[in-house]
Write an enzyme that holds these catalytic residues in place. Sequence first.
Site, PDB file in Angstrom:
ATOM      1  N   ALA A  60     -10.269   5.540   3.600  1.00  0.00           N
ATOM      2  CA  ALA A  60      -9.270   6.615   3.641  1.00  0.00           C
ATOM      3  C   ALA A  60      -7.995   6.066   4.290  1.00  0.00           C
ATOM      4  O   ALA A  60      -7.894   5.970   5.503  1.00  0.00           O
ATOM      5  CB  ALA A  60      -9.825   7.805   4.424  1.00  0.00           C
ATOM      6  N   GLY A  61      -7.036   5.653   3.459  1.00  0.00           N
ATOM      7  CA  GLY A  61      -5.809   5.015   3.938  1.00  0.00           C
ATOM      8  C   GLY A  61      -4.666   5.995   4.137  1.00  0.00           C
ATOM      9  O   GLY A  61      -4.824   7.203   3.948  1.00  0.00           O
ATOM     10  N   LYS A  89      -9.635   5.579  -1.243  1.00  0.00           N
ATOM     11  CA  LYS A  89     -10.329   4.775  -2.240  1.00  0.00           C
ATOM     12  C   LYS A  89     -11.837   4.968  -2.059  1.00  0.00           C
ATOM     13  O   LYS A  89     -12.336   4.888  -0.930  1.00  0.00           O
ATOM     14  CB  LYS A  89      -9.992   3.289  -2.088  1.00  0.00           C
ATOM     15  CG  LYS A  89      -8.645   2.857  -2.676  1.00  0.00           C
ATOM     16  CD  LYS A  89      -7.437   3.181  -1.850  1.00  0.00           C
ATOM     17  CE  LYS A  89      -7.421   2.532  -0.500  1.00  0.00           C
ATOM     18  NZ  LYS A  89      -6.240   2.948   0.310  1.00  0.00           N
ATOM     19  N   GLU A 148     -12.143  -1.214   9.659  1.00  0.00           N
ATOM     20  CA  GLU A 148     -11.468  -1.401   8.370  1.00  0.00           C
ATOM     21  C   GLU A 148     -11.270  -2.875   7.985  1.00  0.00           C
ATOM     22  O   GLU A 148     -11.551  -3.278   6.850  1.00  0.00           O
ATOM     23  CB  GLU A 148     -10.117  -0.688   8.434  1.00  0.00           C
ATOM     24  CG  GLU A 148      -9.323  -0.828   7.165  1.00  0.00           C
ATOM     25  CD  GLU A 148      -8.014  -0.072   7.211  1.00  0.00           C
ATOM     26  OE1 GLU A 148      -7.774   0.692   8.170  1.00  0.00           O
ATOM     27  OE2 GLU A 148      -7.208  -0.262   6.287  1.00  0.00           O
ATOM     28  N   TYR A 185       5.046   7.593  -8.253  1.00  0.00           N
ATOM     29  CA  TYR A 185       4.748   6.154  -8.230  1.00  0.00           C
ATOM     30  C   TYR A 185       4.811   5.531  -9.620  1.00  0.00           C
ATOM     31  O   TYR A 185       5.495   4.525  -9.824  1.00  0.00           O
ATOM     32  CB  TYR A 185       3.374   5.898  -7.598  1.00  0.00           C
ATOM     33  CG  TYR A 185       2.993   4.438  -7.615  1.00  0.00           C
ATOM     34  CD1 TYR A 185       3.571   3.554  -6.720  1.00  0.00           C
ATOM     35  CD2 TYR A 185       2.072   3.946  -8.536  1.00  0.00           C
ATOM     36  CE1 TYR A 185       3.249   2.193  -6.742  1.00  0.00           C
ATOM     37  CE2 TYR A 185       1.743   2.590  -8.559  1.00  0.00           C
ATOM     38  CZ  TYR A 185       2.329   1.730  -7.663  1.00  0.00           C
ATOM     39  OH  TYR A 185       2.008   0.392  -7.693  1.00  0.00           O
TER      40      TYR A 185
HETATM   41  P1  ADP Z   1      -3.342   2.593   2.240  1.00  0.00           P
HETATM   42  O1  ADP Z   1      -4.733   2.064   2.510  1.00  0.00           O
HETATM   43  O2  ADP Z   1      -2.388   2.378   3.369  1.00  0.00           O
HETATM   44  O3  ADP Z   1      -3.348   3.975   1.694  1.00  0.00           O
HETATM   45  P2  ADP Z   1      -3.141   1.307  -0.382  1.00  0.00           P
HETATM   46  O4  ADP Z   1      -3.760  -0.050  -0.471  1.00  0.00           O
HETATM   47  O5  ADP Z   1      -3.887   2.432  -0.997  1.00  0.00           O
HETATM   48  O6  ADP Z   1      -2.742   1.619   1.111  1.00  0.00           O
HETATM   49  O7  ADP Z   1      -1.684   1.181  -1.033  1.00  0.00           O
HETATM   50  C1  ADP Z   1      -0.749   2.238  -1.002  1.00  0.00           C
HETATM   51  C2  ADP Z   1       0.423   1.869  -1.914  1.00  0.00           C
HETATM   52  O8  ADP Z   1      -0.032   1.717  -3.252  1.00  0.00           O
HETATM   53  C3  ADP Z   1       1.521   2.906  -1.978  1.00  0.00           C
HETATM   54  O9  ADP Z   1       2.445   2.751  -0.937  1.00  0.00           O
HETATM   55  C4  ADP Z   1       2.134   2.644  -3.349  1.00  0.00           C
HETATM   56  O10 ADP Z   1       3.111   1.625  -3.290  1.00  0.00           O
HETATM   57  C5  ADP Z   1       0.974   2.120  -4.172  1.00  0.00           C
HETATM   58  N1  ADP Z   1       0.350   3.100  -5.095  1.00  0.00           N
HETATM   59  C6  ADP Z   1      -0.471   2.766  -6.122  1.00  0.00           C
HETATM   60  N2  ADP Z   1      -0.876   3.840  -6.796  1.00  0.00           N
HETATM   61  C7  ADP Z   1      -0.318   4.910  -6.205  1.00  0.00           C
HETATM   62  C8  ADP Z   1      -0.369   6.317  -6.459  1.00  0.00           C
HETATM   63  N3  ADP Z   1      -1.054   6.836  -7.468  1.00  0.00           N
HETATM   64  N4  ADP Z   1       0.302   7.129  -5.606  1.00  0.00           N
HETATM   65  C9  ADP Z   1       1.006   6.639  -4.585  1.00  0.00           C
HETATM   66  N5  ADP Z   1       1.100   5.323  -4.301  1.00  0.00           N
HETATM   67  C10 ADP Z   1       0.452   4.452  -5.098  1.00  0.00           C
END
Ligand code: ADP
Length: 268
Positions: free
Chosen positions: A7-8, A13, A71, A139
């Site tokens: 959960a980021g 994910k 994490e 996005y």
């Molecule tokens: P976190 O673990 O910090 O949530 P992620 O690895 O999930 O990080 O990456 C987040 C980034 O992925 C966003 O800042 C954006 O650039 C990109 N991204 C990819 N798909 C999406 C989406 N559907 N909505 C928003 N951001 C997305």
Amino acid sequence: VKIGIDAGGTLIKIAYIEDEKVNYQTFNSRETDEASKWIKEKFNNPSICITGGRSEQLAGLLDAQPQTVVEFDATASGIKYLAEKQGYQLGQNYLFVNVGTGTSIHSVKESQQERVGGSGIGGGTLLGLAYLLTGKLDYEEIIRSASEGDRGNVDLKVKDIFEGSLPPISGDLTASNFGKKNAMASKAPSDADKVAAVVGLIGEVIVTISTQMAFINDTSSIVYVGSSFRSNPLLKEIIKEYTKMVGKEPVFLKNGEFSGAVGALLTL
Ligand code: ADP
């Protein structure tokens, strides 16, 4: 059923095993209600392991208290698993770079990860700067637009400075990101050009820091993961080419953005 969740800050994910294979699902981090509802409806009494900054918030919405894992360790073990499955020979020592909302850089030595650096420049920067420059929030729309843009209308290249004479380094390297001020003042770049330049800025900052970390830590492969590479071939290409140019091996794993979730799943 076993479920691993990462959960980021931007995305949740999820990796789960169904029909003997790993399946994946993503939710926006603001949609913790939808994510917990999906889990409750789809699975009956699952074992869950959760990681990431928003773990507690999501865990509170689930029926049973899930296990948790650190994490960075989850991401490291997810990367190892996915790399092996996909036939990459990473060896004992390598670097991994997680380009999420921000960027985190880790050195792996004999299967132990250590965080060696990071940057606030990451996928969140792409979304934030793209919004400020173009008003776009979506996005997929931003990424599509970037692929149609021309950074050359925004960025100053070495050859732009050396006009005609032979530069001491490749003329195609960026001399100054967003540095083509005079050209922009006489002809405004399009929104697509602007977001392409944002992707360029982010990619070049990340790859510069990452490759230097690879030299400091004496690792030859750099594994790049994180959702920032989703549908974003431009970012991938910039990072891939520059990594190869300095003699390091770039690795982009399929489903690499689910490394943390896969790592959480593997602890069950
Ligand atoms: P976190 O673990 O910090 O949530 P992620 O690895 O999930 O990080 O990456 C987040 C980034 O992925 C966003 O800042 C954006 O650039 C990109 N991204 C990819 N798909 C999406 C989406 N559907 N909505 C928003 N951001 C997305």
